[in-house]
Design a protein around this motif. Sequence first.
Motif, mmCIF file in Angstrom:
data_model
loop_
_atom_site.group_PDB
_atom_site.id
_atom_site.type_symbol
_atom_site.label_atom_id
_atom_site.label_comp_id
_atom_site.label_asym_id
_atom_site.label_seq_id
_atom_site.Cartn_x
_atom_site.Cartn_y
_atom_site.Cartn_z
ATOM 1 N N LEU A 182 78.374 54.491 28.465
ATOM 2 C CA LEU A 182 77.641 53.843 27.380
ATOM 3 C C LEU A 182 76.153 54.000 27.606
ATOM 4 N N ASP A 183 75.429 54.424 26.573
ATOM 5 C CA ASP A 183 73.982 54.466 26.690
ATOM 6 C C ASP A 183 73.413 53.144 26.187
ATOM 7 N N PRO A 184 72.212 52.779 26.603
ATOM 8 C CA PRO A 184 71.673 51.462 26.260
ATOM 9 C C PRO A 184 71.549 51.210 24.770
ATOM 10 N N ASP A 185 71.390 52.267 23.978
ATOM 11 C CA ASP A 185 71.224 52.108 22.529
ATOM 12 C C ASP A 185 72.517 52.309 21.757
ATOM 13 N N LEU A 186 73.602 52.674 22.432
ATOM 14 C CA LEU A 186 74.869 53.000 21.759
ATOM 15 C C LEU A 186 74.613 53.988 20.609
ATOM 16 N N ALA A 187 73.811 54.991 20.908
ATOM 17 C CA ALA A 187 73.326 55.907 19.870
ATOM 18 C C ALA A 187 74.446 56.731 19.250
ATOM 19 N N ALA A 188 75.524 56.967 19.967
ATOM 20 C CA ALA A 188 76.605 57.793 19.427
ATOM 21 C C ALA A 188 77.253 57.172 18.201
ATOM 22 N N LEU A 189 77.068 55.858 18.004
ATOM 23 C CA LEU A 189 77.665 55.186 16.850
ATOM 24 C C LEU A 189 76.908 55.453 15.551
ATOM 25 N N ARG A 190 75.676 55.861 15.637
ATOM 26 C CA ARG A 190 74.832 55.947 14.442
ATOM 27 C C ARG A 190 75.362 56.905 13.381
ATOM 28 N N LEU A 208 77.465 36.791 24.559
ATOM 29 C CA LEU A 208 76.438 37.828 24.682
ATOM 30 C C LEU A 208 76.011 38.397 23.336
ATOM 31 N N LEU A 209 76.791 38.119 22.306
ATOM 32 C CA LEU A 209 76.595 38.754 21.002
ATOM 33 C C LEU A 209 75.925 37.777 20.044
ATOM 34 N N HIS A 210 74.712 38.099 19.631
ATOM 35 C CA HIS A 210 73.954 37.240 18.720
ATOM 36 C C HIS A 210 74.221 37.663 17.276
ATOM 37 N N TRP A 211 74.282 36.665 16.392
ATOM 38 C CA TRP A 211 74.675 36.901 14.997
ATOM 39 C C TRP A 211 73.669 36.256 14.060
ATOM 40 N N ASP A 212 73.049 37.073 13.215
ATOM 41 C CA ASP A 212 72.161 36.576 12.167
ATOM 42 C C ASP A 212 72.995 36.449 10.894
ATOM 43 N N VAL A 240 77.174 50.472 13.757
ATOM 44 C CA VAL A 240 76.027 50.354 14.652
ATOM 45 C C VAL A 240 75.918 48.944 15.213
ATOM 46 N N LEU A 241 75.676 48.867 16.504
ATOM 47 C CA LEU A 241 75.435 47.582 17.155
ATOM 48 C C LEU A 241 74.055 47.626 17.786
ATOM 49 N N ARG A 242 73.190 46.759 17.331
ATOM 50 C CA ARG A 242 71.828 46.745 17.865
ATOM 51 C C ARG A 242 71.829 46.184 19.273
ATOM 52 N N THR A 243 71.115 46.864 20.147
ATOM 53 C CA THR A 243 71.013 46.420 21.537
ATOM 54 C C THR A 243 69.561 46.187 21.935
ATOM 55 N N ALA A 244 68.654 46.313 20.980
ATOM 56 C CA ALA A 244 67.229 46.086 21.236
ATOM 57 C C ALA A 244 66.600 45.616 19.942
ATOM 58 N N GLY A 245 65.421 45.084 20.039
ATOM 59 C CA GLY A 245 64.680 44.708 18.850
ATOM 60 C C GLY A 245 65.003 43.334 18.304
ATOM 61 N N ALA A 246 65.751 42.541 19.042
ATOM 62 C CA ALA A 246 66.009 41.180 18.594
ATOM 63 C C ALA A 246 64.711 40.377 18.619
ATOM 64 N N PRO A 279 73.229 46.973 9.772
ATOM 65 C CA PRO A 279 73.494 46.682 11.180
ATOM 66 C C PRO A 279 72.606 45.600 11.772
ATOM 67 N N ASP A 280 71.866 44.895 10.916
ATOM 68 C CA ASP A 280 70.900 43.920 11.421
ATOM 69 C C ASP A 280 71.508 42.561 11.731
ATOM 70 N N ASP A 281 72.814 42.417 11.524
ATOM 71 C CA ASP A 281 73.439 41.112 11.729
ATOM 72 C C ASP A 281 73.784 40.838 13.182
ATOM 73 N N LEU A 282 74.057 41.883 13.966
ATOM 74 C CA LEU A 282 74.529 41.694 15.336
ATOM 75 C C LEU A 282 73.584 42.322 16.346
ATOM 76 N N TRP A 283 73.325 41.596 17.435
ATOM 77 C CA TRP A 283 72.578 42.122 18.580
ATOM 78 C C TRP A 283 73.366 41.844 19.847
ATOM 79 N N LEU A 284 73.527 42.859 20.652
ATOM 80 C CA LEU A 284 74.109 42.699 21.981
ATOM 81 C C LEU A 284 72.989 42.937 22.980
ATOM 82 N N LEU A 285 72.518 41.878 23.595
ATOM 83 C CA LEU A 285 71.308 41.973 24.403
ATOM 84 C C LEU A 285 71.577 42.441 25.823
ATOM 85 N N GLU A 286 72.844 42.505 26.226
ATOM 86 C CA GLU A 286 73.218 43.050 27.531
ATOM 87 C C GLU A 286 74.403 43.980 27.323
#
Length: 244
Positions: free
Chosen positions: A3-11, A100-104, A18-24, A110-117
């Motif tokens: 897994l890469d930190p940005d989960l870029a393969a999902l884009r 670990l999963l934050h939900w707006d 897409v699952l955001r892992t940065a920018g929260a 894809p702006d609803d979910l952030w996985l910060l770790e």
Amino acid sequence: MDLDPDLAALRPLGGFFVLRTAGAPADPPPTLAQAYAHRTEDVYADSITFRVHLVADRIHTSELRVSASIAQQALAARLWSVALGCAVLYGSVPDLDPRLLHWDAAASAPDDLWLLEVHSRAADAATVADLVVRGHLEPLNAALHARYGVAEGLLWGNAGSALAGAAREVERWARGAGTDAGTRALALAAELFTHPRLAPTGTLTGGSFRRRSCCLYYRVPGGGLCGDCCFTRNPWSSPGAVSG
């Protein structure tokens, strides 16, 4: 691959995967664990209540059990999409622990979910089911059943539809990309449908799914029947006879 930190393969699969892992934001929204545990009908203090009312406004319905069903299926689809996409593209999945999963609740993919770790977990069906079914769908379904009286069978049917839909989307993308990811996604979905929570929800045949319940979309103004619905015609002529 790892897994890469940005989960870029999902884009390339689209925003729903897409699952955001940065920018929260500095003050991130509540975690899904907090949302599942919260028990209030204050629309501004409770993420689930807020989401159900927001969906109700968007689809122009006064029936909160209908908006609760549609909101739940959308969140289930997001979780299955991330899990299936990572499983077939990376060979592992991120730990989707609701703590670990934050939900707006006000945002859409894809702006609803952030996985910060980002922590890697195995991509086998048992692990994916543990992460999504036990970690998320069981507490989410229990909350919506208790608050809005949505039938549990309907909610699990939504989960089955969301899983089948995610697998079909991976398969559709994979055909265009010339990879076997779609075949692997359908195989993983078929194995997941042997789970006791999902097996009763319907029948998966290849990428086609026929569920044994209805998501109630036909009760939305201008709505109709979904492609995997248990009904063959719109029951709106006698809506009181259908409980979902």
